[in-house]
Scaffold this motif. Structure first.
Motif, PDB file in Angstrom:
ATOM      1  N   GLY A  56      27.257  -4.073  48.884  1.00 41.24           N
ATOM      2  CA  GLY A  56      27.752  -3.296  47.765  1.00 41.24           C
ATOM      3  C   GLY A  56      29.172  -2.779  47.791  1.00 41.24           C
ATOM      4  N   THR A  57      29.446  -1.812  48.642  1.00 46.85           N
ATOM      5  CA  THR A  57      30.766  -1.186  48.672  1.00 46.85           C
ATOM      6  C   THR A  57      31.836  -2.169  49.125  1.00 46.85           C
ATOM      7  OG1 THR A  57      29.701   0.916  49.190  1.00 46.85           O
ATOM      8  CG2 THR A  57      32.076   0.787  49.532  1.00 46.85           C
ATOM      9  N   THR A  58      31.518  -2.966  50.130  1.00 40.78           N
ATOM     10  CA  THR A  58      32.485  -3.944  50.632  1.00 40.78           C
ATOM     11  C   THR A  58      32.889  -4.896  49.512  1.00 40.78           C
ATOM     12  OG1 THR A  58      31.546  -3.795  52.857  1.00 40.78           O
ATOM     13  CG2 THR A  58      32.859  -5.753  52.353  1.00 40.78           C
ATOM     14  N   GLY A  59      31.920  -5.417  48.787  1.00 41.40           N
ATOM     15  CA  GLY A  59      32.209  -6.333  47.687  1.00 41.40           C
ATOM     16  C   GLY A  59      33.034  -5.689  46.597  1.00 41.40           C
ATOM     17  N   LYS A  60      32.710  -4.456  46.273  1.00 42.57           N
ATOM     18  CA  LYS A  60      33.449  -3.728  45.234  1.00 42.57           C
ATOM     19  C   LYS A  60      34.919  -3.570  45.634  1.00 42.57           C
ATOM     20  CE  LYS A  60      33.453   0.797  42.958  1.00 42.57           C
ATOM     21  NZ  LYS A  60      32.749   2.087  42.869  1.00 42.57           N
ATOM     22  N   PHE A  65      25.405  -7.416  46.558  1.00 45.44           N
ATOM     23  CA  PHE A  65      24.060  -6.965  46.869  1.00 45.44           C
ATOM     24  C   PHE A  65      24.093  -5.445  47.009  1.00 45.44           C
ATOM     25  CE2 PHE A  65      24.100 -11.310  48.677  1.00 45.44           C
ATOM     26  CZ  PHE A  65      23.035 -11.845  47.961  1.00 45.44           C
ATOM     27  N   GLN A  66      22.984  -4.864  47.430  1.00 49.11           N
ATOM     28  CA  GLN A  66      22.943  -3.437  47.722  1.00 49.11           C
ATOM     29  C   GLN A  66      23.874  -3.135  48.899  1.00 49.11           C
ATOM     30  OE1 GLN A  66      21.246  -1.077  46.023  1.00 49.11           O
ATOM     31  NE2 GLN A  66      20.537  -2.659  44.619  1.00 49.11           N
ATOM     32  N   SER A  67      24.190  -1.883  49.089  1.00 47.58           N
ATOM     33  CA  SER A  67      24.896  -1.453  50.286  1.00 47.58           C
ATOM     34  C   SER A  67      24.052  -1.837  51.498  1.00 47.58           C
ATOM     35  CB  SER A  67      25.088   0.069  50.227  1.00 47.58           C
ATOM     36  OG  SER A  67      25.612   0.548  51.420  1.00 47.58           O
ATOM     37  N   LEU A  76      21.122   0.263  52.435  1.00 46.56           N
ATOM     38  CA  LEU A  76      20.116   0.322  51.361  1.00 46.56           C
ATOM     39  C   LEU A  76      19.431  -1.020  51.133  1.00 46.56           C
ATOM     40  CD1 LEU A  76      22.020   2.588  48.804  1.00 46.56           C
ATOM     41  CD2 LEU A  76      20.274   3.239  50.488  1.00 46.56           C
ATOM     42  N   GLY A  77      19.637  -1.963  52.037  1.00 47.26           N
ATOM     43  CA  GLY A  77      18.939  -3.239  51.934  1.00 47.26           C
ATOM     44  C   GLY A  77      19.828  -4.455  51.745  1.00 47.26           C
ATOM     45  N   GLY A  78      21.130  -4.259  51.624  1.00 50.00           N
ATOM     46  CA  GLY A  78      22.037  -5.386  51.408  1.00 50.00           C
ATOM     47  C   GLY A  78      22.034  -6.400  52.541  1.00 50.00           C
ATOM     48  N   LEU A 111      30.313 -11.650  52.877  1.00 48.04           N
ATOM     49  CA  LEU A 111      31.324 -10.769  53.449  1.00 48.04           C
ATOM     50  C   LEU A 111      30.705  -9.388  53.639  1.00 48.04           C
ATOM     51  CD1 LEU A 111      34.180 -11.846  51.024  1.00 48.04           C
ATOM     52  CD2 LEU A 111      33.849 -12.634  53.382  1.00 48.04           C
ATOM     53  N   ILE A 112      30.736  -8.907  54.874  1.00 47.03           N
ATOM     54  CA  ILE A 112      30.120  -7.624  55.210  1.00 47.03           C
ATOM     55  C   ILE A 112      31.075  -6.884  56.141  1.00 47.03           C
ATOM     56  CG2 ILE A 112      28.057  -6.499  56.165  1.00 47.03           C
ATOM     57  CD1 ILE A 112      26.700  -9.320  55.999  1.00 47.03           C
TER      58      ILE A 112
END
Length: 138
Positions: A35-39, A52-54, A57-59, A5-6
């Protein structure tokens, strides 16, 4: 199935609402997200999500590695086509990998709904075949 999910910043709320609406389907699968989406999705739904990372930033690249290693079955990526993204090359690489490895990809709510309904009805069960590499050989 492993589902990534992104969402770009302006589409995060749309993705959260979408996952909430189909939470009963998503809870049956392994979820991954940048990162942020998952959070945000995890906070809103309580679903377990490996983060994963944002994206910038490499996610996106981490998810791409999962695709290349045959460890991702579906990508739902709510993109913002009207805003320039600083990590557009990473996004393009992720989309290319989905095409190369025949991983279903939804880039908006309409296509995501079709894919999730297909998932619910078993139309994507071919993704669960033990040795998927045979499918990829053209």
């Amino acid at each position: 199935m492993n589902i990534a999910l992104i969402a770009h910043d302006k589409k995060k709320k749309n993705l959260i609402d979408f996952v909430t609406a189909y939470q009963n389907i998503f809870k049956e699968h392994q979820l991954f997200a940048t990162g942020t989406t998952g959070k945000l999705i995890q906070k809103e739904t309580g679903l377990t999500i490996y983060r994963f990372q944002s994206g910038p930033l490499g996610g996106d690249q981490q998810i791409g590695a999962k695709i290349a290693n045959d460890e991702m079955d579906m990508i739902i990526f709510f993109r913002d086509p009207l805003t320039a993204q600083p990590h557009e090359p990473d996004v393009s690489a992720l989309l290319r990998l989905c095409d190369v490895y025949k991983v279903p990809l939804a880039t908006n709510q309409a296509s995501a709904e079709i894919m999730v309904r297909g998932l619910q009805n078993g139309w994507l069960d071919w993704r669960s075949i033990k040795d998927k590499r045979e499918i990829y050989d053209d």
